[in-house]
Motif scaffolding. Structure first.
Motif, PDB file in Angstrom:
ATOM      1  N   ALA A 208     -33.956  17.261 -37.222  1.00  0.00           N
ATOM      2  CA  ALA A 208     -35.303  17.319 -36.668  1.00  0.00           C
ATOM      3  C   ALA A 208     -35.952  15.937 -36.619  1.00  0.00           C
ATOM      4  N   ARG A 209     -35.593  15.078 -37.539  1.00  0.00           N
ATOM      5  CA  ARG A 209     -36.151  13.722 -37.583  1.00  0.00           C
ATOM      6  C   ARG A 209     -35.209  12.711 -36.931  1.00  0.00           C
ATOM      7  N   THR A 210     -33.915  12.865 -37.157  1.00  0.00           N
ATOM      8  CA  THR A 210     -32.953  11.863 -36.714  1.00  0.00           C
ATOM      9  C   THR A 210     -32.734  11.885 -35.204  1.00  0.00           C
ATOM     10  N   ILE A 211     -32.572  13.087 -34.610  1.00  0.00           N
ATOM     11  CA  ILE A 211     -32.212  13.172 -33.189  1.00  0.00           C
ATOM     12  C   ILE A 211     -33.287  12.575 -32.277  1.00  0.00           C
ATOM     13  N   PRO A 212     -34.584  12.946 -32.417  1.00  0.00           N
ATOM     14  CA  PRO A 212     -35.592  12.312 -31.545  1.00  0.00           C
ATOM     15  C   PRO A 212     -35.626  10.794 -31.692  1.00  0.00           C
ATOM     16  N   ARG A 213     -35.490  10.286 -32.917  1.00  0.00           N
ATOM     17  CA  ARG A 213     -35.505   8.836 -33.119  1.00  0.00           C
ATOM     18  C   ARG A 213     -34.269   8.184 -32.497  1.00  0.00           C
ATOM     19  N   ALA A 214     -33.119   8.816 -32.659  1.00  0.00           N
ATOM     20  CA  ALA A 214     -31.883   8.247 -32.111  1.00  0.00           C
ATOM     21  C   ALA A 214     -31.917   8.209 -30.594  1.00  0.00           C
ATOM     22  N   ILE A 215     -32.435   9.265 -29.965  1.00  0.00           N
ATOM     23  CA  ILE A 215     -32.517   9.310 -28.507  1.00  0.00           C
ATOM     24  C   ILE A 215     -33.450   8.212 -28.000  1.00  0.00           C
ATOM     25  N   ALA A 216     -34.614   8.054 -28.644  1.00  0.00           N
ATOM     26  CA  ALA A 216     -35.568   7.027 -28.216  1.00  0.00           C
ATOM     27  C   ALA A 216     -34.990   5.625 -28.372  1.00  0.00           C
ATOM     28  N   LEU A 217     -34.330   5.361 -29.506  1.00  0.00           N
ATOM     29  CA  LEU A 217     -33.763   4.040 -29.747  1.00  0.00           C
ATOM     30  C   LEU A 217     -32.618   3.736 -28.776  1.00  0.00           C
ATOM     31  N   ALA A 218     -31.724   4.715 -28.566  1.00  0.00           N
ATOM     32  CA  ALA A 218     -30.585   4.497 -27.673  1.00  0.00           C
ATOM     33  C   ALA A 218     -31.046   4.276 -26.236  1.00  0.00           C
ATOM     34  N   LEU A 219     -31.992   5.100 -25.773  1.00  0.00           N
ATOM     35  CA  LEU A 219     -32.475   4.962 -24.402  1.00  0.00           C
ATOM     36  C   LEU A 219     -33.225   3.647 -24.225  1.00  0.00           C
ATOM     37  N   GLY A 220     -34.076   3.298 -25.195  1.00  0.00           N
ATOM     38  CA  GLY A 220     -34.802   2.032 -25.102  1.00  0.00           C
ATOM     39  C   GLY A 220     -33.865   0.838 -25.057  1.00  0.00           C
ATOM     40  N   GLY A 221     -32.832   0.868 -25.888  1.00  0.00           N
ATOM     41  CA  GLY A 221     -31.862  -0.223 -25.874  1.00  0.00           C
ATOM     42  C   GLY A 221     -31.132  -0.316 -24.554  1.00  0.00           C
ATOM     43  N   ALA A 222     -30.763   0.828 -23.984  1.00  0.00           N
ATOM     44  CA  ALA A 222     -30.050   0.829 -22.709  1.00  0.00           C
ATOM     45  C   ALA A 222     -30.931   0.307 -21.577  1.00  0.00           C
ATOM     46  N   VAL A 223     -32.214   0.671 -21.576  1.00  0.00           N
ATOM     47  CA  VAL A 223     -33.133   0.191 -20.536  1.00  0.00           C
ATOM     48  C   VAL A 223     -33.234  -1.330 -20.583  1.00  0.00           C
ATOM     49  N   VAL A 224     -33.353  -1.895 -21.774  1.00  0.00           N
ATOM     50  CA  VAL A 224     -33.442  -3.350 -21.920  1.00  0.00           C
ATOM     51  C   VAL A 224     -32.174  -4.017 -21.384  1.00  0.00           C
ATOM     52  N   VAL A 225     -31.014  -3.480 -21.759  1.00  0.00           N
ATOM     53  CA  VAL A 225     -29.740  -4.057 -21.302  1.00  0.00           C
ATOM     54  C   VAL A 225     -29.638  -4.005 -19.783  1.00  0.00           C
ATOM     55  N   TYR A 226     -29.960  -2.863 -19.186  1.00  0.00           N
ATOM     56  CA  TYR A 226     -29.842  -2.716 -17.739  1.00  0.00           C
ATOM     57  C   TYR A 226     -30.832  -3.597 -17.000  1.00  0.00           C
ATOM     58  N   ALA A 227     -32.039  -3.744 -17.548  1.00  0.00           N
ATOM     59  CA  ALA A 227     -33.025  -4.610 -16.896  1.00  0.00           C
ATOM     60  C   ALA A 227     -32.552  -6.059 -16.884  1.00  0.00           C
ATOM     61  N   LEU A 228     -32.000  -6.533 -17.993  1.00  0.00           N
ATOM     62  CA  LEU A 228     -31.491  -7.903 -18.061  1.00  0.00           C
ATOM     63  C   LEU A 228     -30.325  -8.115 -17.095  1.00  0.00           C
ATOM     64  N   VAL A 229     -29.412  -7.135 -17.056  1.00  0.00           N
ATOM     65  CA  VAL A 229     -28.262  -7.262 -16.160  1.00  0.00           C
ATOM     66  C   VAL A 229     -28.722  -7.222 -14.706  1.00  0.00           C
ATOM     67  N   ALA A 230     -29.694  -6.352 -14.376  1.00  0.00           N
ATOM     68  CA  ALA A 230     -30.204  -6.271 -13.005  1.00  0.00           C
ATOM     69  C   ALA A 230     -30.815  -7.595 -12.574  1.00  0.00           C
ATOM     70  N   LEU A 231     -31.627  -8.212 -13.427  1.00  0.00           N
ATOM     71  CA  LEU A 231     -32.220  -9.505 -13.105  1.00  0.00           C
ATOM     72  C   LEU A 231     -31.144 -10.570 -12.891  1.00  0.00           C
ATOM     73  N   THR A 232     -30.128 -10.549 -13.738  1.00  0.00           N
ATOM     74  CA  THR A 232     -29.040 -11.521 -13.617  1.00  0.00           C
ATOM     75  C   THR A 232     -28.323 -11.387 -12.280  1.00  0.00           C
ATOM     76  N   VAL A 233     -28.000 -10.145 -11.911  1.00  0.00           N
ATOM     77  CA  VAL A 233     -27.281  -9.909 -10.653  1.00  0.00           C
ATOM     78  C   VAL A 233     -28.131 -10.303  -9.456  1.00  0.00           C
ATOM     79  N   VAL A 234     -29.409  -9.929  -9.463  1.00  0.00           N
ATOM     80  CA  VAL A 234     -30.285 -10.210  -8.325  1.00  0.00           C
ATOM     81  C   VAL A 234     -30.513 -11.710  -8.174  1.00  0.00           C
ATOM     82  N   LEU A 235     -30.782 -12.401  -9.281  1.00  0.00           N
ATOM     83  CA  LEU A 235     -31.081 -13.832  -9.208  1.00  0.00           C
ATOM     84  C   LEU A 235     -29.847 -14.670  -8.897  1.00  0.00           C
ATOM     85  N   THR A 236     -28.671 -14.174  -9.256  1.00  0.00           N
ATOM     86  CA  THR A 236     -27.447 -14.961  -9.051  1.00  0.00           C
ATOM     87  C   THR A 236     -26.745 -14.622  -7.742  1.00  0.00           C
ATOM     88  N   LEU A 237     -26.633 -13.330  -7.430  1.00  0.00           N
ATOM     89  CA  LEU A 237     -25.874 -12.908  -6.252  1.00  0.00           C
ATOM     90  C   LEU A 237     -26.757 -12.450  -5.093  1.00  0.00           C
TER      91      LEU A 237
END
Length: 408
Positions: A208-237
Motif C-alpha cells: 500500500a505504501r511501496t507501490i504508489p511510491r515506486a510507480i511515481a519514482l520510476a515514471l518520474g525518472g523515465a520522463v527525465v531520461v526521455y526529455a534529455l534524450v529528446a533534446l539531444t536528438v533534436v539539437l544534434t540531428l
C-alpha cells in the motif's frame, strides 16, 4: 499458495525503470520525429501526461488491492469479472507480443547478420530461466541492466549536448495535430512499464505504501531520461532523425565520436534485455492471477514450492514468445502490443474511477483524462494492428463465454 513478499522500494523502482527504459529509447525517435516533426517535444509531453494519469490509476488500485495480476485483479474487484478478463487478456496478449519485439530488438543490436533469430530465442530462454529461480534474482539482474542502459544514455546525452552548439541539425518538418498525437502514441509505450510494478503487488513488502511510491519514482525518472534524450536528438540531428533506425548512434557520429558507437550498441542490448526480463515477470503474475480464477488453464496457477514463482506460467509464456519470434515481424509485434496496452490502461482508469472513500488517492479528473488519452492514442495505431488486436480480444471473450456456458 501465496507468493512471498521479498521486493523492497528499490527493487520495485528498478523493475519499473527496466520496463520503461527499454529498447524504445534507442529506436523510437526515428518514427516519432517523422510523425510529430516540430511538435516532438509536445508529443513527449502528451505521452508523459497520459502515462502519469494511467500511473496514478494503477497506483491507487494497487494500494487498495495488493495482489498479483494488476488491472485484471483490480477490474474484477471494482467493476466486475468480465472487465477484469478483458484487461488481463489484453495485457497478456499485448505484452507477449512486446516480449517478442524486445527479443528481436536485442538481437538486432547484439547479433551479427543471419544470427538474429537464434540469438533472440536464446535471450528469451535464458531470461525465462532467471525468472524461474526467484523474483529477487529478477530484481538483481534488472538493476544491472538498468545501470548499463543509463550509462550508455549518459554518454550519448553528454556528447550530444556538449557539441550541440556547433551542430548543424536538419530543419524539423512541420506537423499537424494528428502527427503530434501519432508521435505521442509512439512515445507513450516507452512509459508503459510502470504497470509491471503493480502486477507484482503480491511480492512487494508493504504494498500500500511501496507501490504508489515506486510507480511515481520510476515514471518520474523515465520522463527525465526521455526529455534529455529528446533534446539531444533534436539539437544534434533535427529532422534527420526521422530517416534513421539508430538515432542515438547517429548523434555520436554527428558529434565526431564514432568510436563510442559500441557503447550505444551495448546499452541498447542491455536495455532490451532489461525490458524483456521485467515484461516476462509481469506477464507471469497476470497469468497466475487469471489461472487462479480459471480464466486461463488452472494448471498455470501452480507455484514452485522452493523458489516461490509461477514456474509453469513462466515456461508456457516463454514457449509462446519463442514461437512468435520464429514467425513474426518486429513492426507487427509492436503494433499488436500497442493495441493491447492501451485497452488495458483504459480499463484501469475505469476501475480507478469507481473507487471512493479511503481508497481514493487522486482526483477522478486524472482517470477521465487517462481514459480519453488512451482512446485518442489508440486511433493513431495502424489499422491492421487494431483489427488483429480486436479479433484476438473477441476470440478470448468468446472462449470464456463458452466455458461459462459449459459450466452452467
Amino acid at each position: 499458495m501465496p507468493l512471498a513478499r521479498r521486493l523492497r522500494l528499490g527493487d520495485a523502482v528498478a523493475i519499473g525503470l527496466g520496463s520503461m527504459i527499454g529498447a524504445g529509447v534507442f529506436s523510437v525517435w526515428g518514427p516519432a520525429v517523422g510523425a510529430a516533426g516540430q511538435g516532438i517535444l509536445i508529443a513527449l509531453a502528451v505521452a508523459a501526461l497520459v502515462a502519469y494519469c494511467n500511473a496514478t490509476a494503477s497506483a491507487q488500485l494497487a494500494a487498495a488491492h495488493p495482489v498479483a495480476g494488476g488491472t485484471y485483479a483490480y477490474a474484477r474487484a471494482e467493476i466486475g469479472p468480465w472487465w477484469g478478463f478483458v484487461a488481463g487478456w489484453s495485457f497478456v496478449i499485448g505484452k507477449i507480443a512486446s516480449c517478442a519485439a524486445m527479443a528481436m530488438t536485442f538481437a538486432a543490436y547484439a547479433a551479427p547478420p543471419g544470427w538474429q533469430i537464434p540469438v533472440a530465442v536464446t535471450a528469451v530462454v535464458l531470461l525465462a530461466v532467471v525468472n524461474c529461480f526467484g523474483v529477487t534474482r529478477t530484481a538483481l539482474v534488472t538493476r544491472v541492466l538498468v545501470v548499463c542502459s543509463l550509462l550508455g544514455l549518459a554518454v550519448v546525452v553528454a556528447v550530444g549536448l556538449g557539441t550541440a552548439a556547433t551542430a548543424a541539425p536538419t530543419p524539423l518538418l512541420s506537423a499537424d495535430a494528428y502527427g503530434v498525437l501519432q508521435g505521442a502514441g509512439l512515445l507513450f509505450f516507452a512509459f508503459a512499464g510502470y504497470a509491471r510494478i503493480a502486477t507484482m503487488g503480491e511480492e512487494v513488502i508493504d504494498p500500500a505504501r511501496t507501490i504508489p511510491r515506486a510507480i511515481a519514482l520510476a515514471l518520474g525518472g523515465a520522463v527525465v531520461v526521455y526529455a534529455l534524450v529528446a533534446l539531444t536528438v533534436v539539437l544534434t540531428l533535427g529532422g534527420a532523425a526521422s530517416t534513421t533506425s539508430t538515432p542515438l548512434a547517429d548523434v555520436l557520429a554527428a558529434a565526431g565520436w564514432d568510436g563510442l558507437s559500441p557503447v550505444v550498441r551495448i546499452a541498447a542490448a542491455a536495455a532490451s534485455l532489461g525490458a524483456l526480463l521485467a515484461l516476462l515477470t509481469g506477464i507471469g503474475r497476470t497469468t497466475l492471477a487469471m489461472s487462479r480464477e480459471r480464466d486461463l488453464p488452472r494448471s498455470l496457477a501452480r507455484i514452485d514450492v522452493r523458489w516461490q514463482v509461477p514456474r509453469r506460467a513462466e515456461i508456457t509464456i516463454a514457449v509462446i514468445i519463442v514461437g512468435i519470434v520464429l514467425v513474426a515481424d518486429l513492426r507487427d509485434a509492436i503494433g499488436f502490443s500497442s493495441f493491447g496496452v492501451l485497452l488495458y490502461y483504459l480499463i484501469a482508469n475505469a476501475a480507478a474511477f469507481r473507487q471512493h472513500g479511503s481508497a481514493r488517492r487522486y482526483p477522478r479528473a486524472l482517470q477521465v483524462v487517462g481514459a480519453l488519452g488512451c482512446l485518442l492514442l489508440v486511433n493513431t495505431l495502424p489499422v491492421l494492428a487494431s483489427l488483429v488486436g480486436t479479433a484476438v480480444v473477441l476470440a478470448g471473450v468468446l472462449v470464456r463465454m463458452a466455458r461459462l456456458r459449459l459450466e452452467r
